[in-house]
Design a protein around this motif. Structure first.
Motif, PDB file in Angstrom:
ATOM      1  N   GLY A 130      -9.785  32.705  40.706  1.00  0.00           N
ATOM      2  CA  GLY A 130      -9.515  31.315  40.352  1.00  0.00           C
ATOM      3  C   GLY A 130      -8.266  30.768  41.010  1.00  0.00           C
ATOM      4  O   GLY A 130      -8.239  29.637  41.487  1.00  0.00           O
ATOM      5  N   TRP A 131      -7.215  31.606  41.056  1.00  0.00           N
ATOM      6  CA  TRP A 131      -5.955  31.142  41.634  1.00  0.00           C
ATOM      7  C   TRP A 131      -6.028  31.054  43.154  1.00  0.00           C
ATOM      8  O   TRP A 131      -5.389  30.185  43.758  1.00  0.00           O
ATOM      9  CB  TRP A 131      -4.805  32.023  41.166  1.00  0.00           C
ATOM     10  N   TYR A 167      -8.819  30.252  44.740  1.00  0.00           N
ATOM     11  CA  TYR A 167      -9.580  29.014  44.929  1.00  0.00           C
ATOM     12  C   TYR A 167      -8.700  27.785  44.697  1.00  0.00           C
ATOM     13  O   TYR A 167      -8.832  26.775  45.390  1.00  0.00           O
ATOM     14  CB  TYR A 167     -10.785  28.966  43.996  1.00  0.00           C
ATOM     15  N   VAL A 202     -12.585  26.655  40.359  1.00  0.00           N
ATOM     16  CA  VAL A 202     -11.403  27.025  39.582  1.00  0.00           C
ATOM     17  C   VAL A 202     -11.629  26.792  38.093  1.00  0.00           C
ATOM     18  O   VAL A 202     -11.306  27.648  37.267  1.00  0.00           O
ATOM     19  CB  VAL A 202     -10.165  26.236  40.060  1.00  0.00           C
ATOM     20  N   LYS A 222     -14.036  27.029  36.320  1.00  0.00           N
ATOM     21  CA  LYS A 222     -14.910  27.994  35.651  1.00  0.00           C
ATOM     22  C   LYS A 222     -14.093  29.071  34.949  1.00  0.00           C
ATOM     23  O   LYS A 222     -14.542  29.631  33.955  1.00  0.00           O
ATOM     24  CB  LYS A 222     -15.860  28.663  36.657  1.00  0.00           C
ATOM     25  N   THR A 223     -12.899  29.374  35.472  1.00  0.00           N
ATOM     26  CA  THR A 223     -12.100  30.478  34.928  1.00  0.00           C
ATOM     27  C   THR A 223     -10.717  30.068  34.443  1.00  0.00           C
ATOM     28  O   THR A 223     -10.086  30.815  33.708  1.00  0.00           O
ATOM     29  CB  THR A 223     -11.932  31.587  35.988  1.00  0.00           C
ATOM     30  N   VAL A 224     -10.232  28.922  34.861  1.00  0.00           N
ATOM     31  CA  VAL A 224      -8.909  28.438  34.464  1.00  0.00           C
ATOM     32  C   VAL A 224      -9.125  27.176  33.627  1.00  0.00           C
ATOM     33  O   VAL A 224      -9.943  26.328  34.011  1.00  0.00           O
ATOM     34  CB  VAL A 224      -8.049  28.119  35.715  1.00  0.00           C
ATOM     35  N   SER A 231      -4.007  32.403  28.792  1.00  0.00           N
ATOM     36  CA  SER A 231      -4.564  33.742  28.590  1.00  0.00           C
ATOM     37  C   SER A 231      -6.060  33.743  28.448  1.00  0.00           C
ATOM     38  O   SER A 231      -6.731  32.806  28.420  1.00  0.00           O
ATOM     39  CB  SER A 231      -3.950  34.391  27.366  1.00  0.00           C
TER      40      SER A 231
END
Length: 108
Positions: free
Chosen positions: A2-3, A5, A49, A51-53, A108
């Motif tokens: 994610g980071w 991306y 991004v 999707k996960t952040v 988190s």
């Protein structure tokens, strides 16, 4: 990922914004094309991004980093030197992104 991306999205958005300035109101075809492609890449990777952040965190980092990078490049490339108020605002943006990344429980 994610980071990673997010970094790609930020760089693409900065390229798109600089190309937007160079396009002179979309009157230069090469710069206009670079602008559109760069923004498409930026939004595609930003869509990955989120999707996960968390979306708020992703957008804060994306926009904050973009502001800092574009302002810095514009100062060097276009001689658009920010005044003291702008520099203070940018420092506050950086501080906000740091606070989100270091202290926010939504990370988190």
């Amino acid at each position: 990922m994610g980071w990673v991306y997010l970094a790609i999205a930020i760089v693409s958005e900065v390229i798109g914004t600089l190309a937007l300035k160079a396009s002179n109101g979309f009157s230069h075809s090469v710069a206009s094309t670079v602008c559109i492609i760069a923004y498409c890449i930026a939004f595609y990777f930003l869509s990955l991004v989120v999707k996960t952040v968390p979306v708020g965190v992703a957008y804060a980092v994306w926009s904050g980093a973009g502001i800092v990078l574009i302002t810095s490049i514009a100062a060097l490339w276009f001689k658009q030197i920010p005044d003291l108020a702008a520099l203070i605002g940018i420092a506050l943006i950086i501080a906000g992104v740091v606070v989100i990344n270091v202290f926010s429980k939504s990370m988190s």
